[in-house]
Design an enzyme around this catalytic site. Structure first.
Site, PDB file in Angstrom:
ATOM      1  N   ARG A  20       0.828  -1.208   0.000  1.00  0.00           N
ATOM      2  CA  ARG A  20       0.000   0.000   0.000  1.00  0.00           C
ATOM      3  C   ARG A  20       0.862   1.259   0.000  1.00  0.00           C
ATOM      4  O   ARG A  20       0.555   2.229  -0.693  1.00  0.00           O
ATOM      5  CB  ARG A  20      -0.952   0.017   1.193  1.00  0.00           C
ATOM      6  CG  ARG A  20      -2.083  -0.991   1.054  1.00  0.00           C
ATOM      7  CD  ARG A  20      -3.012  -0.964   2.250  1.00  0.00           C
ATOM      8  NE  ARG A  20      -2.251  -1.225   3.468  1.00  0.00           N
ATOM      9  CZ  ARG A  20      -2.569  -0.786   4.678  1.00  0.00           C
ATOM     10  NH1 ARG A  20      -3.640  -0.053   4.860  1.00  0.00           N
ATOM     11  NH2 ARG A  20      -1.828  -1.078   5.718  1.00  0.00           N
ATOM     12  N   ASN A  38      -6.096  -2.835   1.971  1.00  0.00           N
ATOM     13  CA  ASN A  38      -6.018  -4.290   2.054  1.00  0.00           C
ATOM     14  C   ASN A  38      -7.424  -4.858   2.126  1.00  0.00           C
ATOM     15  O   ASN A  38      -8.321  -4.256   2.714  1.00  0.00           O
ATOM     16  CB  ASN A  38      -5.261  -4.726   3.312  1.00  0.00           C
ATOM     17  CG  ASN A  38      -3.776  -4.500   3.208  1.00  0.00           C
ATOM     18  OD1 ASN A  38      -3.207  -4.424   2.131  1.00  0.00           O
ATOM     19  ND2 ASN A  38      -3.126  -4.400   4.357  1.00  0.00           N
TER      20      ASN A  38
END
Length: 100
Positions: A20, A38
């Protein structure tokens, strides 16, 4: 200026490897806006918006991922033109812990 939007899903070993952070940093370097988070499935998902050339570079970066990741596949969906961007920046969304 003509913009485009695209949703993405990255599969493989992509959680716990700074994917990320990598995605957000890459998007910001390319001048894109959107978000990444996520999923409970182990995938990383998000939306990116911006210039078509920058999105092409972003797609290539997602296919590679950061050095600790093992990308097994990337799905791009809902690609479409936009008249204006729908986000102001690129956000890394933190998942809420499960409620017990």
């Amino acid at each position: 200026m003509a913009y485009r939007t695209i949703d993405f899903r990255v599969k493989g070993k992509v959680q716990g490897v700074y994917f990320r952070v990598f995605t957000k940093d890459t998007a910001q370097e390319l001048g894109l806006v959107g978000w990444v988070k996520n999923e409970p499935t182990g995938d990383v998902v998000g939306t990116a918006q911006g210039d078509e050339g920058a999105l092409a570079k972003f797609k290539d970066a997602l296919r590679q991922g950061p050095s600790l990741a093992r990308v097994e596949g990337v799905e791009f969906t809902n690609e479409a033109p936009l008249e204006r961007l729908q986000f102001e920046d690129f956000a890394k969304i933190r998942n809420k812990p499960p409620q017990y």
